[in-house]
Design a protein around this motif. Structure first.
Motif, mmCIF file in Angstrom:
data_model
loop_
_atom_site.group_PDB
_atom_site.id
_atom_site.type_symbol
_atom_site.label_atom_id
_atom_site.label_comp_id
_atom_site.label_asym_id
_atom_site.label_seq_id
_atom_site.Cartn_x
_atom_site.Cartn_y
_atom_site.Cartn_z
ATOM 1 N N GLU A 87 0.815 -1.215 0.000
ATOM 2 C CA GLU A 87 0.000 0.000 0.000
ATOM 3 C C GLU A 87 0.852 1.271 0.000
ATOM 4 O O GLU A 87 0.326 2.363 -0.210
ATOM 5 C CB GLU A 87 -0.929 0.016 1.218
ATOM 6 N N ARG A 106 -3.323 3.936 -13.214
ATOM 7 C CA ARG A 106 -4.409 3.094 -12.716
ATOM 8 C C ARG A 106 -3.913 2.162 -11.617
ATOM 9 O O ARG A 106 -4.591 1.938 -10.606
ATOM 10 C CB ARG A 106 -5.006 2.294 -13.875
ATOM 11 N N ASP A 107 -2.718 1.632 -11.796
ATOM 12 C CA ASP A 107 -2.118 0.753 -10.794
ATOM 13 C C ASP A 107 -1.948 1.491 -9.468
ATOM 14 O O ASP A 107 -2.290 0.982 -8.399
ATOM 15 C CB ASP A 107 -0.774 0.243 -11.311
ATOM 16 N N SER A 109 -3.565 4.140 -8.462
ATOM 17 C CA SER A 109 -4.860 4.549 -7.912
ATOM 18 C C SER A 109 -5.586 3.402 -7.235
ATOM 19 O O SER A 109 -6.389 3.609 -6.329
ATOM 20 C CB SER A 109 -5.749 5.140 -9.013
ATOM 21 N N LYS A 110 -5.287 2.178 -7.649
ATOM 22 C CA LYS A 110 -5.996 1.019 -7.107
ATOM 23 C C LYS A 110 -5.315 0.434 -5.879
ATOM 24 O O LYS A 110 -5.971 0.006 -4.934
ATOM 25 C CB LYS A 110 -6.116 -0.067 -8.173
ATOM 26 N N ASP A 111 -4.003 0.372 -5.900
ATOM 27 C CA ASP A 111 -3.276 -0.399 -4.885
ATOM 28 C C ASP A 111 -2.755 0.422 -3.715
ATOM 29 O O ASP A 111 -2.613 -0.079 -2.606
ATOM 30 C CB ASP A 111 -2.097 -1.135 -5.534
ATOM 31 N N THR A 113 -2.321 3.390 -0.776
ATOM 32 C CA THR A 113 -3.008 4.310 0.132
ATOM 33 C C THR A 113 -2.077 5.448 0.548
ATOM 34 O O THR A 113 -2.532 6.442 1.092
ATOM 35 C CB THR A 113 -3.497 3.583 1.394
ATOM 36 N N LEU A 163 -9.513 8.042 -9.001
ATOM 37 C CA LEU A 163 -10.057 7.613 -7.715
ATOM 38 C C LEU A 163 -11.575 7.662 -7.741
ATOM 39 O O LEU A 163 -12.166 8.600 -8.294
ATOM 40 C CB LEU A 163 -9.521 8.513 -6.595
ATOM 41 N N PRO A 164 -12.238 6.672 -7.166
ATOM 42 C CA PRO A 164 -13.711 6.652 -7.151
ATOM 43 C C PRO A 164 -14.278 7.936 -6.558
ATOM 44 O O PRO A 164 -13.892 8.363 -5.474
ATOM 45 C CB PRO A 164 -14.029 5.438 -6.268
ATOM 46 N N GLU A 170 -18.870 7.622 -11.283
ATOM 47 C CA GLU A 170 -18.051 6.414 -11.179
ATOM 48 C C GLU A 170 -17.610 5.908 -12.546
ATOM 49 O O GLU A 170 -16.673 5.142 -12.660
ATOM 50 C CB GLU A 170 -18.845 5.303 -10.461
ATOM 51 N N SER A 177 -10.435 6.580 -19.952
ATOM 52 C CA SER A 177 -9.225 5.774 -19.976
ATOM 53 C C SER A 177 -8.873 5.361 -21.397
ATOM 54 O O SER A 177 -9.734 5.237 -22.265
ATOM 55 C CB SER A 177 -9.416 4.518 -19.112
#
Length: 212
Positions: A87, A106-107, A109-111, A113, A163-164, A170, A177
């Protein structure tokens, strides 16, 4: 919430940049937290020197590693790259890094924190920082910048919009993308996609040209 910590010798560069548009809305909504830190606060000499000659010799000056080591440990509580959890990403902005792409944004933004961005200056950053701390070394393009600050802002902007909730919908980031084919490296498929996209646009905007 995703937190960005930016290590720089020019924190003022980011004051207005992070207070505009989508990044501002995402901050106000509690989706992202962004802090720019002056590297000089982690120096130990009375003159707050952050630069030095390259380790092993060479021309020019680079950011020396010791203040950066201290900064990363102070911000993350971790001193070695091997101890970072998935994280936490420590990103060195560098001309020698891998090219920043939508896929990498994207990687992140997803993984992640917690993302620490290290902005280089002068002739760059001591190589020991890359070896001992950086989980990622990123370049935003094949050109020379005066420092890593503009590159850091590119990374922040590209990641935040994925980010959501950041775009207010959403599905917005999904539609914005890049198609997977453009990330595939298959030049024939990319060329085929571009021709089809051009034809679709012509059909939508100037259908008369297709019948002339």
């Amino acid at each position: 919430m995703l937190r960005f910590d930016i290590i720089t010798i020019f924190p003022e560069f980011f004051r207005e940049a992070i207070d505009c548009g989508i990044v501002r809305r995402a901050r106000n909504a509690g989706i992202v937290d962004i802090h720019a830190h002056d590297l000089r606060q982690w120096t130990t000499d009375k003159h707050h020197v952050v630069d030095d000659r390259p380790f092993g010799g060479g021309d020019g000056m680079i950011l020396k590693p010791e203040p950066i080591y201290t900064a990363v440990e102070a911000l993350t509580g971790i001193a070695r790259k091997e101890d970072f959890t998935p994280e936490i990403r420590v990103v060195l902005l560098s001309a020698q890094g891998r090219t920043f792409t939508q896929s990498l944004a994207r990687d992140l933004s997803k993984d992640a924190t917690r993302i620490v961005l290290i902005c280089g200056r002068y002739e760059g950053v001591d190589e020991r920082v890359s070896e001992a701390l950086a989980t990622d070394e990123i370049s935003i393009g094949d050109y020379v910048l005066s420092g890593g600050e503009p590159a850091a802002m590119v990374v922040v902007d590209a990641v935040v919009r994925l980010l959501p909730g950041a775009l207010g919908s959403e599905t917005s980031a999904v539609f914005e993308s890049l198609p997977d084919v453009l990330l595939s490296g298959n030049h024939a498929e990319i060329e085929r996609w571009r021709k089809e996209a051009a034809l679709t646009k012509t059909r939508r905007n100037r259908p008369d040209l297709l019948h002339s």
